[in-house]
Scaffold this active site. Structure first.
Site, PDB file in Angstrom:
ATOM      1  N   HIS A   1     148.772  85.367  44.771  1.00  0.00           N
ATOM      2  CA  HIS A   1     148.802  84.027  44.010  1.00  0.00           C
ATOM      3  C   HIS A   1     149.912  84.499  42.831  1.00  0.00           C
ATOM      4  CE1 HIS A   1     145.088  82.579  45.449  1.00  0.00           C
ATOM      5  NE2 HIS A   1     144.428  83.640  45.094  1.00  0.00           N
TER       6      HIS A   1
ATOM      7  N   HIS B   1     143.012  79.455  48.476  1.00  0.00           N
ATOM      8  CA  HIS B   1     143.076  80.148  49.429  1.00  0.00           C
ATOM      9  C   HIS B   1     142.838  79.487  50.709  1.00  0.00           C
ATOM     10  CE1 HIS B   1     140.744  82.157  46.017  1.00  0.00           C
ATOM     11  NE2 HIS B   1     141.503  82.933  46.345  1.00  0.00           N
TER      12      HIS B   1
END
Lengths: 332, 332
Positions: free
Chosen positions: B57, B219
């Protein structure tokens, strides 16, 4: 074509509207011209810096407009030079009486239009000078270029020249610092997937599964070779090899290093590439004094990256580390 | 799999090595732990902030370690929670005697491990409190989450809590500011293409040509619907509709707005999305006081974006605009 856009023919204006709405503390737009200017321009008595080029390379160049860097950025259509009218309007607007300095990436269209605008502004009594940035060591000639191309290293020229101008340097002094930086500046890039110009609707080139292209340009211009996909370490060796073949670095040299993503390369991978590049330089006894990792000059959603090395002396180190406040380059 | 990496099982360590090499003025690594800490930590007498989560991320969360934001970020494997040992080591290291505050994104694994570390640190006499960030309005439950997920709005919590801690706030005051921000924080995202976890070697999901998914998680967790690709304006209406259905905004309200790219979305498209979002808010009479456009919390090379709205009062406005100096968030 999977893109978050509205009308493919209107992407540049809409992007600039969003840009101006996002960063009113730094910039404003010249109405109808696709020119972004520093909010407080013209700055009286300061040499004004104007750059620009085709769109699709964001945050270049509008992201570098602000205190300590550019006074104006002219945005052409995607991958297309800004026109003479835009550049001339930018020069007129930012001129603060101390001269205007143009930072031009070395593409035939850009050089032609910026130099024409320079001549016209000169006829109006504005003193204008320029530098043509050609930091890409990959190829000597290309579809859009006579001589080497200008790529991500251009951002260091914005920063160095901008700091000199902000410090009160004359037009000649700003040019001298920019030229000193250019002499010590080299970049090289590679791509692993193509990008699609919105108005075209299809990729600018194809790269088969499992292949990458070394030396590809930021508009998808051909590079020097296609190879099977290699590890980050191997790719870095090739890029840094190209750079240091042209800019020999010696033990004890100090450099700034930029690892630039072309649009779709995860930040994670940029840091892995950066690690390899730092480690190659350290192995030569070269000290990396400043690192820049991220998206500085992109090619829409192209995947890949470029490395840029700027060899530093005391003057360049001071100018590079000077403060700047722009949408994409804040330094304290 | 086309990635600029070396060993797929070693991407996190190599990335963090590159990160630490790039930003020595801000951070250093805790050896062998994949924990990034503020260079001058522990800061005596200051409440210390610890966050983290799965890797992939970036720049979250290591990019937010530094003055005015986090004291430590714990990096798990890609899309995997950091373990208790890492989090406990981070807490111990940054504790400066005024308590430690954990900022946890609401995923089952993260909550479990951060809370276990909190308990163990408490046993050692360190006062620890926490906030669980659940800003994503898309879904109420998901594969990895009980309740709403935490996404890009988490960066505003880092900033708000960080500024309160930097200003000398107590642990209770830091928590109160973070909770006030969370109450006024909503996000929603969408994806147009998937990403590939390096160790898996294939995309986490597939999206047919010409389709996008609204409400997708960072995700690749399922969203709320798949649709044909829509215009930036239509997408923005859906995302902003989801946000404002849950956080009703009234004429005269002031907000901060973040348009966050998920990894492969061109900067150009983010600004086009931002333009649409600003214009929807302005049409409601809402004032956008601060804009953040770029990659703040990504999903490797996923293409897509999220919008985040933080409704401001005077306290939040002051804390949001306070200075910060971190690798990915420099404010003057």
């Amino acid at each position: 074509m999977k893109k978050l856009i509205n009308d493919p023919t209107n992407v540049v204006q809409e992007m600039l509207d969003g840009f101006a709405a996002a960063h009113p503390q730094h910039v404003r737009l010249l109405e109808g011209l696709n020119v972004v200017v520093r909010k407080d321009s013209p700055v009286k008595g300061k040499v004004a810096l104007v750059s620009g080029g085709g769109s699709g390379h964001e945050p270049a160049h509008a992201g570098y407009v602000g205190a300590g860097m550019l006074d104006a950025a002219c945005a052409g259509d995607v991958f297309t030079s800004p026109n003479v009218e835009q550049i001339l309007a930018a020069i007129r607007h930012v001129s603060g009486g101390a001269g205007v300095f143009l930072i031009i990436k070395n593409y035939t269209g850009d050089v032609l239009n910026f130099e024409m605008a320079m001549e016209l502004a000169g006829d109006e009594g504005i003193t204008v000078d320029r530098i043509i940035v050609n930091d890409d060591v990959s190829v000597e000639e290309s579809a859009r270029t006579a001589g080497r191309r200008g790529i991500a290293g251009t951002v260091f020229i914005h920063k160095i020249a901008g700091a000199r101008a902000e410090a009160g340097g004359s037009l000649d002094e700003v040019k001298a610092s920019a030229e000193l930086a250019l002499k010590n500046l080299r970049s090289m890039g590679m791509a692993i997937s193509p990008c699609t110009v919105p108005a075209m609707g299809k990729p600018t080139f194809t790269l088969p599964d499992g292949e990458m292209e070394i030396g590809m340009g930021i508009h998808g211009e051909p590079g020097i070779k296609r190879t099977k996909i290699m590890s980050a370490g191997q790719v870095t060796e090739i890029l840094m090899g190209g750079i240091t073949a042209d800019l020999p670095l010696r033990k004890g040299d100090e450099v700034a290093l930029m690892t630039n993503g072309l649009g779709a390369t995860p930040v994670m991978e940029l840091y892995i590439m950066h690690r390899e590049a730092v480690s190659l330089l350290q192995a030569k006894g070269v000290k990396v004094c400043a690192s820049y990792v991220g998206e500085f000059m992109t090619s829409l959603e192209m995947s890949g990256c470029s490395l840029t090395v700027l060899r530093l002396n005391e003057e360049l180190k001071t100018l590079l580390s000077a403060p700047s406040r722009t949408p994409a380059f804040v330094q304290v």
